[in-house]
Design an enzyme around this catalytic site. Sequence first.
Site, PDB file in Angstrom:
ATOM      1  N   VAL A  16     -33.105   9.209  -9.428  1.00  0.00           N
ATOM      2  CA  VAL A  16     -32.426   8.870  -8.185  1.00  0.00           C
ATOM      3  C   VAL A  16     -33.250   7.967  -7.269  1.00  0.00           C
ATOM      4  O   VAL A  16     -32.726   7.454  -6.277  1.00  0.00           O
ATOM      5  CB  VAL A  16     -31.986  10.136  -7.421  1.00  0.00           C
ATOM      6  CG1 VAL A  16     -30.848  10.831  -8.146  1.00  0.00           C
ATOM      7  CG2 VAL A  16     -33.154  11.083  -7.191  1.00  0.00           C
ATOM      8  N   ASN A  49     -29.379  16.959  -4.172  1.00  0.00           N
ATOM      9  CA  ASN A  49     -30.302  18.077  -4.315  1.00  0.00           C
ATOM     10  C   ASN A  49     -31.677  17.695  -4.858  1.00  0.00           C
ATOM     11  O   ASN A  49     -32.650  18.400  -4.616  1.00  0.00           O
ATOM     12  CB  ASN A  49     -29.676  19.132  -5.245  1.00  0.00           C
ATOM     13  CG  ASN A  49     -30.651  20.216  -5.637  1.00  0.00           C
ATOM     14  OD1 ASN A  49     -31.059  21.040  -4.809  1.00  0.00           O
ATOM     15  ND2 ASN A  49     -31.060  20.224  -6.900  1.00  0.00           N
ATOM     16  N   SER A  52     -34.237  21.153   4.269  1.00  0.00           N
ATOM     17  CA  SER A  52     -35.105  22.322   4.168  1.00  0.00           C
ATOM     18  C   SER A  52     -35.354  22.881   5.558  1.00  0.00           C
ATOM     19  O   SER A  52     -35.312  22.149   6.559  1.00  0.00           O
ATOM     20  CB  SER A  52     -36.445  21.938   3.529  1.00  0.00           C
ATOM     21  OG  SER A  52     -37.398  22.986   3.658  1.00  0.00           O
ATOM     22  N   TYR A  94     -43.514  16.234   3.000  1.00  0.00           N
ATOM     23  CA  TYR A  94     -42.305  17.014   2.726  1.00  0.00           C
ATOM     24  C   TYR A  94     -41.507  17.241   4.006  1.00  0.00           C
ATOM     25  O   TYR A  94     -40.287  17.015   4.048  1.00  0.00           O
ATOM     26  CB  TYR A  94     -42.684  18.345   2.092  1.00  0.00           C
ATOM     27  CG  TYR A  94     -41.501  19.179   1.677  1.00  0.00           C
ATOM     28  CD1 TYR A  94     -40.790  18.883   0.523  1.00  0.00           C
ATOM     29  CD2 TYR A  94     -41.103  20.281   2.431  1.00  0.00           C
ATOM     30  CE1 TYR A  94     -39.699  19.651   0.127  1.00  0.00           C
ATOM     31  CE2 TYR A  94     -40.016  21.051   2.051  1.00  0.00           C
ATOM     32  CZ  TYR A  94     -39.315  20.736   0.908  1.00  0.00           C
ATOM     33  OH  TYR A  94     -38.228  21.506   0.531  1.00  0.00           O
ATOM     34  N   ALA A  95     -42.196  17.680   5.065  1.00  0.00           N
ATOM     35  CA  ALA A  95     -41.510  17.956   6.321  1.00  0.00           C
ATOM     36  C   ALA A  95     -40.879  16.696   6.897  1.00  0.00           C
ATOM     37  O   ALA A  95     -39.748  16.722   7.393  1.00  0.00           O
ATOM     38  CB  ALA A  95     -42.483  18.569   7.328  1.00  0.00           C
ATOM     39  N   ALA A  96     -41.604  15.587   6.839  1.00  0.00           N
ATOM     40  CA  ALA A  96     -41.064  14.330   7.368  1.00  0.00           C
ATOM     41  C   ALA A  96     -39.835  13.892   6.580  1.00  0.00           C
ATOM     42  O   ALA A  96     -38.837  13.442   7.158  1.00  0.00           O
ATOM     43  CB  ALA A  96     -42.137  13.250   7.316  1.00  0.00           C
ATOM     44  N   SER A  97     -39.896  14.021   5.259  1.00  0.00           N
ATOM     45  CA  SER A  97     -38.762  13.590   4.440  1.00  0.00           C
ATOM     46  C   SER A  97     -37.535  14.459   4.695  1.00  0.00           C
ATOM     47  O   SER A  97     -36.407  13.953   4.763  1.00  0.00           O
ATOM     48  CB  SER A  97     -39.137  13.620   2.950  1.00  0.00           C
ATOM     49  OG  SER A  97     -39.405  14.935   2.506  1.00  0.00           O
ATOM     50  N   LYS A  98     -37.732  15.764   4.845  1.00  0.00           N
ATOM     51  CA  LYS A  98     -36.601  16.656   5.057  1.00  0.00           C
ATOM     52  C   LYS A  98     -36.040  16.540   6.469  1.00  0.00           C
ATOM     53  O   LYS A  98     -34.820  16.683   6.680  1.00  0.00           O
ATOM     54  CB  LYS A  98     -37.009  18.096   4.754  1.00  0.00           C
ATOM     55  CG  LYS A  98     -37.319  18.344   3.269  1.00  0.00           C
ATOM     56  CD  LYS A  98     -36.113  18.031   2.388  1.00  0.00           C
ATOM     57  CE  LYS A  98     -36.343  18.444   0.941  1.00  0.00           C
ATOM     58  NZ  LYS A  98     -35.159  18.200   0.081  1.00  0.00           N
TER      59      LYS A  98
END
Length: 254
Positions: free
Chosen positions: A69, A95, A145, A159-163
């Site tokens: 993706v 997802n 998330s 991870y936090a920035a992307s979510k």
Amino acid sequence: MGFLDTFRLDGRVAVVTGASSGLGVTFARALAEAGADVVLGARREDRLAETVRQVEGLGRRALAVRTDVTSPEDCQRLVAAAMEEFGRLDVLVNNAGVGTAVPALKETPEQFRSVVDLNLNACYWMAQAAGRVMQPGSSIVNISSVLGLTTMGLPQAAYAASKAGLIGLTRDLAQQWTPRRGIRVNALAPGYFESEMTDQLESEYVERTVIPRTLMGRLGRHEEIGAALLFLASDASGYVTGTTLPVEGGVLTT
């Protein structure tokens, strides 16, 4: 139509990315149980065969397509395969994703970019591809998330920035597409569920940090997040768009 009927997806077609394991399999099963045929995308094509088996075991049709993706071309190809096989696309579940925990002063540009590319950029490419063919009444569900809304003690800047970015993307696509195209766009923000991602966590972290922060006092069950996904994918949430639904056992209240 009765209340329970609004959760049905009979005659509809759904695409689920990251469908080779974890919550992706749960989402595919939930959609199939509600009556949808399911197109499954993932990089690990060999593992998609098991998800196909589970969907077909529920009496629905399934199509597996090897998909990276992070490639806009692969996203277009996945959607094209759905249209060629089924002639329609009603639900997209964005997802596919990756979790990391790297201290901010040690994380390399390549590491940060790779997380954002999969967790955020790829969702945009998939939404673009799906949005071009979806008809009014369709639904896009982005899997964000709880860490897009709070922190949980680990160093997870990428991870936090992307979510968190995915939550912003959800709002903007909703304001663009719901009034003009009739496509609803929402996000799920799961907390901690048993999956490949949480299997990588140290048991001490789960017991000392996650469980005390969770009012329910346990990890989530797959049927609980699957039910939430069905709500957002189906007509049951027909008056809901641009929102993020946390399913996190009460983490956000502590």
